[in-house]
Design an enzyme around this catalytic site. Sequence first.
Site, PDB file in Angstrom:
ATOM      1  CD  GLN A 130       9.054  -4.801  -0.932  1.00  0.00           C
ATOM      2  OE1 GLN A 130       8.740  -4.032  -0.016  1.00  0.00           O
ATOM      3  NE2 GLN A 130       8.679  -6.058  -0.932  1.00  0.00           N
ATOM      4  NE  ARG A 186       6.806 -10.824  -7.591  1.00  0.00           N
ATOM      5  CZ  ARG A 186       7.253 -10.200  -6.492  1.00  0.00           C
ATOM      6  NH1 ARG A 186       7.199 -10.796  -5.317  1.00  0.00           N
ATOM      7  NH2 ARG A 186       7.746  -8.983  -6.572  1.00  0.00           N
ATOM      8  CB  SER A 219       2.473 -16.023  -4.103  1.00  0.00           C
ATOM      9  OG  SER A 219       3.185 -14.981  -4.727  1.00  0.00           O
ATOM     10  N   GLY A 246      -0.903  -5.117  -1.463  1.00  0.00           N
ATOM     11  CA  GLY A 246      -2.165  -5.276  -2.192  1.00  0.00           C
ATOM     12  C   GLY A 246      -2.234  -6.604  -2.923  1.00  0.00           C
ATOM     13  N   GLY A 287      -4.056 -15.755   1.858  1.00  0.00           N
ATOM     14  CA  GLY A 287      -2.916 -15.677   2.777  1.00  0.00           C
ATOM     15  C   GLY A 287      -2.964 -14.378   3.574  1.00  0.00           C
ATOM     16  CG  HIS A 288      -2.350 -10.600   1.597  1.00  0.00           C
ATOM     17  ND1 HIS A 288      -2.471 -10.847   0.259  1.00  0.00           N
ATOM     18  CD2 HIS A 288      -1.083 -10.134   1.784  1.00  0.00           C
ATOM     19  CE1 HIS A 288      -1.339 -10.541  -0.359  1.00  0.00           C
ATOM     20  NE2 HIS A 288      -0.482 -10.109   0.536  1.00  0.00           N
TER      21      HIS A 288
HETATM   22  O1  PAF Z   1       5.475  -9.027   2.054  1.00  0.00           O
HETATM   23  C1  PAF Z   1       5.144  -7.945   1.499  1.00  0.00           C
HETATM   24  O2  PAF Z   1       4.076  -7.830   0.909  1.00  0.00           O
HETATM   25  C2  PAF Z   1       6.106  -6.767   1.549  1.00  0.00           C
HETATM   26  O3  PAF Z   1       7.420  -7.186   1.487  1.00  0.00           O
HETATM   27  C3  PAF Z   1       5.869  -5.850   2.759  1.00  0.00           C
HETATM   28  C4  PAF Z   1       6.148  -6.568   4.070  1.00  0.00           C
HETATM   29  C5  PAF Z   1       4.447  -5.331   2.753  1.00  0.00           C
HETATM   30  C6  PAF Z   1       6.820  -4.646   2.674  1.00  0.00           C
HETATM   31  O4  PAF Z   1       6.623  -3.910   1.511  1.00  0.00           O
END
Ligand code: PAF
Length: 285
Positions: free
Chosen positions: A62, A188, A186, A32, A37-38
């Site tokens: 993660q 972040r 990013s 999200g 970029g996404h």
């Molecule tokens: O790059 C990300 O946003 C995450 O690491 C991913 C690939 C969605 C896995 O949680």
Amino acid sequence: MMERIRIPRIMQETSKRILLKSKSIGFVPTMGALHEGHMSLIKRARTENDVVVASIFVNPLQFGANEDLQSYPRTLERDIEKLEEAQTDILFLPEEQAIYPEGFCTYVSVEGLSERLCGAFRKGHFTGVTTVVCKLLNLVKPTRLYLGQKDYQQMQIIKKMTEHLNMDIDIVGCRTIRESDGLAMSSRNSYLTPKERQAATVIYRTLSALSELIVKEAIPCIEVPALMQKLISEEPLVDHIQYAGIYDAESLTPLKEYKKINLLAVALKLGQTRLIDNMLVELKC
Ligand code: PAF
């Protein structure tokens, strides 16, 4: 109208039905807080597949104990609008409990690659990534998986996982999308104060300067890490450089001599924010 699916089994059955009709599925996994970029991954998936699936899941596995899981930006309504605008067909939005039910104890780990670069500073991070991506791939069953080169190490690790586990999926690596001053997009970046945001441009300036020197054969390979660190350290707001150097683009180990394709990569902290970036430098040799 974009379909929203929350339940893993329904995602899996929907994908099975799509594949039975011989249609291709392009998949963009995300956490999200979507940015350009996404969206560039979604656009590429849109042009290359019959059906486009995106997922939003902030994967707790993660994040380390002292990392930003609680504060990670969550902008679901805006994300949904963006995905709809980009003509995404399906948004998979699983609950944490559905992905990691009580007693969950199965992990996927790519040894070696996962311990290098970011892995040395984020213990267990890549096992969290490969475990969730493996699960998402089993649920979404994509023909093609779209990943950004901004997270170059993540992309290499996922490529290795799909190869070693014989997953029949094409991994499509997509170029890093940058702000006009070069900062890699990013989620972040939203943590940065205005001064830190300005200081963050040191990353792209350093990568570009080094890339130019390397292409002009103006610096020996062995001197690259020290010069990168010197240039970055000239920015007083940089608190801590975790790594900055030149690496083999496949194994991610430090290079002493140039290869045809070389990876410049950096991770640093600006205040509380950890930023990473990289650049591939191709030589004619
Ligand atoms: O790059 C990300 O946003 C995450 O690491 C991913 C690939 C969605 C896995 O949680």
